[in-house]
Design a protein around this motif. Structure first.
Motif, PDB file in Angstrom:
ATOM      1  N   SER A  47       0.804  -1.214   0.000  1.00 18.68           N
ATOM      2  CA  SER A  47       0.000   0.000   0.000  1.00 18.68           C
ATOM      3  C   SER A  47       0.839   1.268   0.000  1.00 18.68           C
ATOM      4  N   VAL A  75      -5.108  -2.809  -2.661  1.00 15.80           N
ATOM      5  CA  VAL A  75      -6.544  -2.554  -2.677  1.00 15.80           C
ATOM      6  C   VAL A  75      -6.731  -1.059  -2.426  1.00 15.80           C
ATOM      7  N   THR A  77      -8.748   2.178  -1.943  1.00 18.46           N
ATOM      8  CA  THR A  77     -10.086   2.581  -1.507  1.00 18.46           C
ATOM      9  C   THR A  77     -10.623   3.780  -2.271  1.00 18.46           C
ATOM     10  N   VAL A 104     -11.733  -0.158  -5.060  1.00 22.79           N
ATOM     11  CA  VAL A 104     -13.031  -0.117  -4.380  1.00 22.79           C
ATOM     12  C   VAL A 104     -14.005   0.749  -5.177  1.00 22.79           C
ATOM     13  N   ASN A 122     -12.638   1.461   4.381  1.00 26.73           N
ATOM     14  CA  ASN A 122     -11.773   0.349   4.797  1.00 26.73           C
ATOM     15  C   ASN A 122     -12.533  -0.977   4.872  1.00 26.73           C
ATOM     16  N   GLN A 125     -12.953  -3.063   1.534  1.00 26.16           N
ATOM     17  CA  GLN A 125     -11.810  -3.602   0.804  1.00 26.16           C
ATOM     18  C   GLN A 125     -11.873  -5.115   0.606  1.00 26.16           C
ATOM     19  N   ASP A 260      -7.310   4.208   4.938  1.00 28.07           N
ATOM     20  CA  ASP A 260      -8.285   5.090   4.331  1.00 28.07           C
ATOM     21  C   ASP A 260      -8.323   6.414   5.103  1.00 28.07           C
ATOM     22  N   TYR A 311     -10.901 -10.205   5.342  1.00 21.01           N
ATOM     23  CA  TYR A 311     -10.072  -8.995   5.438  1.00 21.01           C
ATOM     24  C   TYR A 311      -8.619  -9.381   5.726  1.00 21.01           C
TER      25      TYR A 311
END
Length: 312
Positions: A47, A75, A77, A104, A122, A125, A260, A311
Protein backbone atom coordinates in the motif's frame (compact mmCIF):
# COMPACT_ATOMS: atom_id res chain seq x y z
CA UNK A 1 25.59 -5.87 8.71
CA UNK A 2 24.67 -8.87 10.85
CA UNK A 3 25.53 -8.54 14.53
CA UNK A 4 26.50 -11.61 16.54
CA UNK A 5 26.59 -11.65 20.34
CA UNK A 6 28.61 -14.13 22.36
CA UNK A 7 26.82 -16.06 25.10
CA UNK A 8 28.70 -17.37 28.12
CA UNK A 9 27.36 -20.89 28.60
CA UNK A 10 30.12 -22.44 30.65
CA UNK A 11 33.71 -23.52 30.15
CA UNK A 12 34.52 -24.55 26.60
CA UNK A 13 31.14 -23.51 25.24
CA UNK A 14 31.01 -21.31 22.15
CA UNK A 15 27.38 -20.26 21.63
CA UNK A 16 26.42 -17.16 19.68
CA UNK A 17 23.10 -15.41 19.09
CA UNK A 18 21.99 -12.97 16.43
CA UNK A 19 21.13 -9.46 17.57
CA UNK A 20 17.40 -8.79 17.87
CA UNK A 21 16.81 -7.06 14.53
CA UNK A 22 19.03 -9.54 12.70
CA UNK A 23 17.02 -12.42 14.13
CA UNK A 24 13.75 -10.83 12.97
CA UNK A 25 15.21 -10.13 9.53
CA UNK A 26 16.51 -13.69 9.22
CA UNK A 27 13.11 -15.11 10.15
CA UNK A 28 11.33 -12.93 7.57
CA UNK A 29 13.81 -13.81 4.82
CA UNK A 30 13.32 -17.50 5.63
CA UNK A 31 9.53 -17.07 5.34
CA UNK A 32 9.81 -15.40 1.92
CA UNK A 33 12.03 -18.19 0.63
CA UNK A 34 9.75 -20.89 2.05
CA UNK A 35 6.79 -19.39 0.21
CA UNK A 36 8.77 -19.08 -3.04
CA UNK A 37 9.60 -22.80 -2.84
CA UNK A 38 6.16 -24.01 -1.77
CA UNK A 39 3.60 -21.91 -3.67
CA UNK A 40 2.95 -21.24 -7.35
CA UNK A 41 1.49 -17.71 -7.45
CA UNK A 42 2.31 -15.61 -4.36
CA UNK A 43 1.65 -11.87 -4.21
CA UNK A 44 2.70 -9.12 -1.79
CA UNK A 45 0.08 -6.70 -0.46
CA UNK A 46 1.67 -3.27 -0.90
CA UNK A 47 0.00 0.00 0.00
CA UNK A 48 2.96 2.33 0.48
CA UNK A 49 2.51 2.13 4.26
CA UNK A 50 5.53 1.53 6.49
CA UNK A 51 4.89 -2.17 7.19
CA UNK A 52 4.44 -3.05 3.53
CA UNK A 53 7.55 -0.97 2.72
CA UNK A 54 9.61 -2.97 5.24
CA UNK A 55 8.08 -6.20 3.92
CA UNK A 56 9.13 -5.34 0.35
CA UNK A 57 12.61 -4.38 1.57
CA UNK A 58 12.94 -7.82 3.17
CA UNK A 59 11.72 -9.53 -0.02
CA UNK A 60 14.33 -7.64 -2.04
CA UNK A 61 16.98 -8.85 0.41
CA UNK A 62 15.68 -12.42 0.35
CA UNK A 63 16.19 -12.85 -3.39
CA UNK A 64 19.04 -10.43 -4.23
CA UNK A 65 20.71 -10.17 -6.67
CA UNK A 66 17.74 -11.76 -8.49
CA UNK A 67 14.50 -9.77 -8.77
CA UNK A 68 11.61 -10.39 -6.39
CA UNK A 69 9.66 -13.32 -7.90
CA UNK A 70 6.28 -11.94 -6.79
CA UNK A 71 4.01 -9.18 -8.05
CA UNK A 72 2.40 -6.58 -5.77
CA UNK A 73 -1.29 -6.04 -4.99
CA UNK A 74 -2.88 -2.88 -3.61
CA UNK A 75 -6.54 -2.55 -2.68
CA UNK A 76 -7.16 1.11 -3.44
CA UNK A 77 -10.09 2.58 -1.51
CA UNK A 78 -10.14 5.77 -3.57
CA UNK A 79 -9.62 7.69 -0.32
CA UNK A 80 -5.90 7.06 0.09
CA UNK A 81 -3.42 9.75 1.09
CA UNK A 82 -1.89 11.22 -2.11
CA UNK A 83 1.63 11.13 -0.65
CA UNK A 84 1.35 7.38 -0.07
CA UNK A 85 0.08 6.65 -3.59
CA UNK A 86 2.95 8.67 -5.06
CA UNK A 87 5.42 6.68 -2.97
CA UNK A 88 3.77 3.41 -4.08
CA UNK A 89 4.06 4.24 -7.77
CA UNK A 90 7.63 5.52 -7.49
CA UNK A 91 8.68 2.34 -5.66
CA UNK A 92 7.10 0.08 -8.27
CA UNK A 93 8.84 1.98 -11.08
CA UNK A 94 12.21 2.06 -9.28
CA UNK A 95 12.35 -1.71 -8.73
CA UNK A 96 10.66 -2.69 -11.98
CA UNK A 97 7.84 -4.51 -10.20
CA UNK A 98 4.39 -5.45 -11.42
CA UNK A 99 1.49 -3.88 -9.53
CA UNK A 100 -2.12 -5.11 -9.47
CA UNK A 101 -4.65 -2.54 -8.23
CA UNK A 102 -8.06 -3.65 -6.95
CA UNK A 103 -10.25 -0.54 -6.93
CA UNK A 104 -13.03 -0.12 -4.38
CA UNK A 105 -14.37 2.76 -6.50
CA UNK A 106 -14.87 0.44 -9.48
CA UNK A 107 -16.91 -1.94 -7.34
CA UNK A 108 -19.07 0.97 -6.13
CA UNK A 109 -19.52 2.31 -9.66
CA UNK A 110 -20.76 -1.01 -11.06
CA UNK A 111 -23.03 -1.76 -8.09
CA UNK A 112 -21.10 -4.63 -6.52
CA UNK A 113 -20.52 -2.49 -3.40
CA UNK A 114 -22.53 0.26 -1.76
CA UNK A 115 -21.04 3.36 -0.16
CA UNK A 116 -21.34 3.40 3.64
CA UNK A 117 -23.23 6.28 5.32
CA UNK A 118 -20.13 7.23 7.32
CA UNK A 119 -17.96 7.43 4.18
CA UNK A 120 -15.49 4.87 5.51
CA UNK A 121 -14.22 2.50 2.85
CA UNK A 122 -11.77 0.35 4.80
CA UNK A 123 -14.48 -2.29 5.50
CA UNK A 124 -15.27 -2.31 1.75
CA UNK A 125 -11.81 -3.60 0.80
CA UNK A 126 -12.62 -7.27 1.43
CA UNK A 127 -14.66 -7.93 -1.72
CA UNK A 128 -12.15 -6.34 -4.17
CA UNK A 129 -9.32 -8.16 -2.39
CA UNK A 130 -10.97 -11.57 -2.67
CA UNK A 131 -11.94 -10.87 -6.27
CA UNK A 132 -8.31 -10.04 -7.16
CA UNK A 133 -7.05 -13.17 -5.39
CA UNK A 134 -9.54 -15.35 -7.24
CA UNK A 135 -9.10 -13.71 -10.65
CA UNK A 136 -5.29 -13.91 -10.52
CA UNK A 137 -5.25 -17.34 -8.84
CA UNK A 138 -2.96 -16.14 -6.04
CA UNK A 139 -2.34 -19.02 -3.64
CA UNK A 140 -0.24 -17.13 -1.06
CA UNK A 141 -0.79 -13.49 -0.09
CA UNK A 142 1.87 -11.68 1.96
CA UNK A 143 0.51 -9.15 4.45
CA UNK A 144 2.27 -6.74 6.80
CA UNK A 145 0.12 -7.56 9.85
CA UNK A 146 1.88 -7.80 13.21
CA UNK A 147 0.66 -9.51 16.39
CA UNK A 148 1.22 -6.42 18.54
CA UNK A 149 -1.24 -4.32 16.51
CA UNK A 150 -4.57 -5.72 17.65
CA UNK A 151 -5.91 -8.66 19.66
CA UNK A 152 -7.41 -10.47 16.64
CA UNK A 153 -4.06 -10.27 14.86
CA UNK A 154 -2.39 -11.63 17.98
CA UNK A 155 -4.18 -14.93 17.26
CA UNK A 156 -2.80 -15.09 13.73
CA UNK A 157 -0.26 -17.66 12.61
CA UNK A 158 2.55 -16.78 10.19
CA UNK A 159 0.85 -19.06 7.62
CA UNK A 160 -2.87 -18.30 7.97
CA UNK A 161 -5.18 -20.66 6.09
CA UNK A 162 -8.17 -19.03 4.39
CA UNK A 163 -11.13 -21.00 3.09
CA UNK A 164 -12.63 -20.91 -0.41
CA UNK A 165 -14.52 -17.73 0.55
CA UNK A 166 -11.38 -16.04 1.93
CA UNK A 167 -12.62 -16.45 5.50
CA UNK A 168 -10.43 -16.97 8.54
CA UNK A 169 -11.30 -19.52 11.23
CA UNK A 170 -8.97 -19.47 14.27
CA UNK A 171 -9.86 -23.12 14.95
CA UNK A 172 -8.26 -24.18 11.66
CA UNK A 173 -4.92 -22.53 12.33
CA UNK A 174 -1.96 -24.89 12.51
CA UNK A 175 0.89 -25.21 15.01
CA UNK A 176 4.17 -23.61 13.88
CA UNK A 177 6.75 -25.21 16.13
CA UNK A 178 10.44 -24.62 15.33
CA UNK A 179 9.53 -22.30 12.43
CA UNK A 180 8.03 -25.17 10.45
CA UNK A 181 5.23 -23.80 8.27
CA UNK A 182 2.42 -25.81 6.73
CA UNK A 183 1.18 -24.35 3.46
CA UNK A 184 -1.16 -27.19 2.48
CA UNK A 185 -4.48 -25.96 1.14
CA UNK A 186 -7.34 -27.35 -0.89
CA UNK A 187 -8.38 -26.04 -4.33
CA UNK A 188 -10.01 -22.64 -3.93
CA UNK A 189 -8.32 -21.97 -0.58
CA UNK A 190 -5.26 -19.79 -0.13
CA UNK A 191 -2.81 -18.86 2.61
CA UNK A 192 -2.12 -15.40 4.04
CA UNK A 193 1.51 -15.08 5.07
CA UNK A 194 2.75 -12.58 7.68
CA UNK A 195 6.57 -12.22 7.72
CA UNK A 196 6.37 -9.39 10.30
CA UNK A 197 4.19 -11.31 12.78
CA UNK A 198 6.78 -11.25 15.54
CA UNK A 199 7.83 -7.62 15.00
CA UNK A 200 6.60 -4.70 17.09
CA UNK A 201 6.02 -1.13 15.92
CA UNK A 202 9.28 -0.17 17.63
CA UNK A 203 11.13 -3.01 15.85
CA UNK A 204 9.83 -1.75 12.50
CA UNK A 205 11.05 1.79 13.14
CA UNK A 206 14.42 0.67 14.47
CA UNK A 207 14.84 -1.48 11.37
CA UNK A 208 13.86 1.43 9.12
CA UNK A 209 16.52 3.53 10.85
CA UNK A 210 19.19 0.84 10.57
CA UNK A 211 18.47 0.09 6.91
CA UNK A 212 17.99 3.77 6.01
CA UNK A 213 14.64 3.04 4.34
CA UNK A 214 12.84 6.04 2.87
CA UNK A 215 9.21 6.54 3.90
CA UNK A 216 6.43 8.89 2.79
CA UNK A 217 6.77 12.19 4.64
CA UNK A 218 3.32 11.59 6.15
CA UNK A 219 5.02 9.46 8.85
CA UNK A 220 6.96 12.47 10.16
CA UNK A 221 5.57 15.57 11.86
CA UNK A 222 4.35 18.24 9.44
CA UNK A 223 1.79 21.03 9.46
CA UNK A 224 -1.51 19.76 8.05
CA UNK A 225 -5.18 20.67 7.91
CA UNK A 226 -7.16 18.39 10.24
CA UNK A 227 -10.43 18.38 12.15
CA UNK A 228 -11.58 16.60 15.31
CA UNK A 229 -14.00 13.65 15.18
CA UNK A 230 -14.42 10.74 17.59
CA UNK A 231 -11.36 11.79 19.56
CA UNK A 232 -9.10 11.72 16.49
CA UNK A 233 -7.59 14.27 14.11
CA UNK A 234 -8.82 13.40 10.60
CA UNK A 235 -7.86 14.86 7.23
CA UNK A 236 -10.53 16.72 5.23
CA UNK A 237 -11.53 15.05 1.98
CA UNK A 238 -14.22 14.08 -0.49
CA UNK A 239 -15.12 11.12 1.72
CA UNK A 240 -17.38 13.32 3.87
CA UNK A 241 -15.36 15.37 6.27
CA UNK A 242 -15.67 17.80 7.87
CA UNK A 243 -19.33 18.27 8.74
CA UNK A 244 -20.85 21.70 9.36
CA UNK A 245 -20.10 21.59 13.09
CA UNK A 246 -16.49 20.41 12.64
CA UNK A 247 -13.74 23.01 12.38
CA UNK A 248 -10.65 22.58 10.22
CA UNK A 249 -7.40 23.57 11.94
CA UNK A 250 -3.73 23.53 10.98
CA UNK A 251 -1.68 21.45 13.41
CA UNK A 252 1.69 19.72 13.61
CA UNK A 253 0.80 16.05 13.21
CA UNK A 254 2.13 12.78 11.89
CA UNK A 255 0.60 9.38 11.11
CA UNK A 256 1.54 6.18 12.93
CA UNK A 257 -0.40 3.99 10.51
CA UNK A 258 -1.83 4.77 7.10
CA UNK A 259 -5.13 3.51 5.70
CA UNK A 260 -8.28 5.09 4.33
CA UNK A 261 -8.35 8.85 5.03
CA UNK A 262 -11.83 8.54 6.53
CA UNK A 263 -10.75 6.33 9.42
CA UNK A 264 -7.02 6.98 9.93
CA UNK A 265 -6.28 9.59 12.56
CA UNK A 266 -3.16 11.69 12.94
CA UNK A 267 -1.37 12.21 16.24
CA UNK A 268 -0.04 15.56 17.38
CA UNK A 269 3.73 15.35 17.25
CA UNK A 270 6.99 17.28 16.93
CA UNK A 271 8.90 14.21 15.70
CA UNK A 272 10.49 15.30 12.43
CA UNK A 273 13.41 12.83 12.46
CA UNK A 274 13.45 9.07 12.68
CA UNK A 275 15.26 9.24 16.03
CA UNK A 276 12.51 11.44 17.44
CA UNK A 277 9.82 9.08 16.11
CA UNK A 278 11.54 6.12 17.81
CA UNK A 279 11.69 8.01 21.12
CA UNK A 280 8.00 8.91 20.79
CA UNK A 281 6.95 5.30 20.11
CA UNK A 282 9.08 3.95 22.95
CA UNK A 283 7.20 6.22 25.36
CA UNK A 284 3.72 5.45 23.98
CA UNK A 285 1.30 3.17 25.84
CA UNK A 286 -1.18 2.87 22.96
CA UNK A 287 -0.83 0.63 19.93
CA UNK A 288 -0.81 2.44 16.60
CA UNK A 289 -4.19 1.00 15.56
CA UNK A 290 -5.72 1.57 18.99
CA UNK A 291 -4.70 5.21 18.86
CA UNK A 292 -5.50 6.09 15.28
CA UNK A 293 -7.89 3.68 13.52
CA UNK A 294 -11.62 4.41 13.79
CA UNK A 295 -12.55 1.23 11.90
CA UNK A 296 -11.19 -0.87 14.77
CA UNK A 297 -13.49 0.92 17.22
CA UNK A 298 -16.77 -0.05 15.56
CA UNK A 299 -17.09 -2.93 18.05
CA UNK A 300 -14.98 -4.98 20.45
CA UNK A 301 -14.53 -7.64 17.76
CA UNK A 302 -14.41 -5.35 14.69
CA UNK A 303 -11.11 -6.66 13.33
CA UNK A 304 -11.90 -10.32 14.03
CA UNK A 305 -15.29 -10.02 12.33
CA UNK A 306 -13.67 -8.55 9.21
CA UNK A 307 -10.94 -11.20 9.20
CA UNK A 308 -13.56 -13.93 9.26
CA UNK A 309 -15.03 -12.36 6.13
CA UNK A 310 -11.68 -12.27 4.33
CA UNK A 311 -10.07 -9.00 5.44
CA UNK A 312 -6.30 -8.61 5.86
Amino acid sequence: MTTVTAINAGEGAGLYALAHLDALESEAVHIFREVAGEFERPVILFSGGKDSIVMLHLALKAFAPAPVPFSLLHVDTGHNFPEVLTYRDNTVAHHGLRLHVASVQEFIDDGRLRERPDGTRNPLQTVPLLDAIDKNRFDAVFGGGRRDEEKARAKERVFSLRDEFGGWDPRRQRPELWQLYNGRHSPGEHVRVFPLSNWTELDVWQYIAREKIDLPEIYYAHEREVFRRGGMWLAPGEWGGPKDDETVERRMVRYRTVGDMSCTGAVESDAVTIEQVIDEIAASRLTERGATRADDKLSEAAMEDRKREGYF
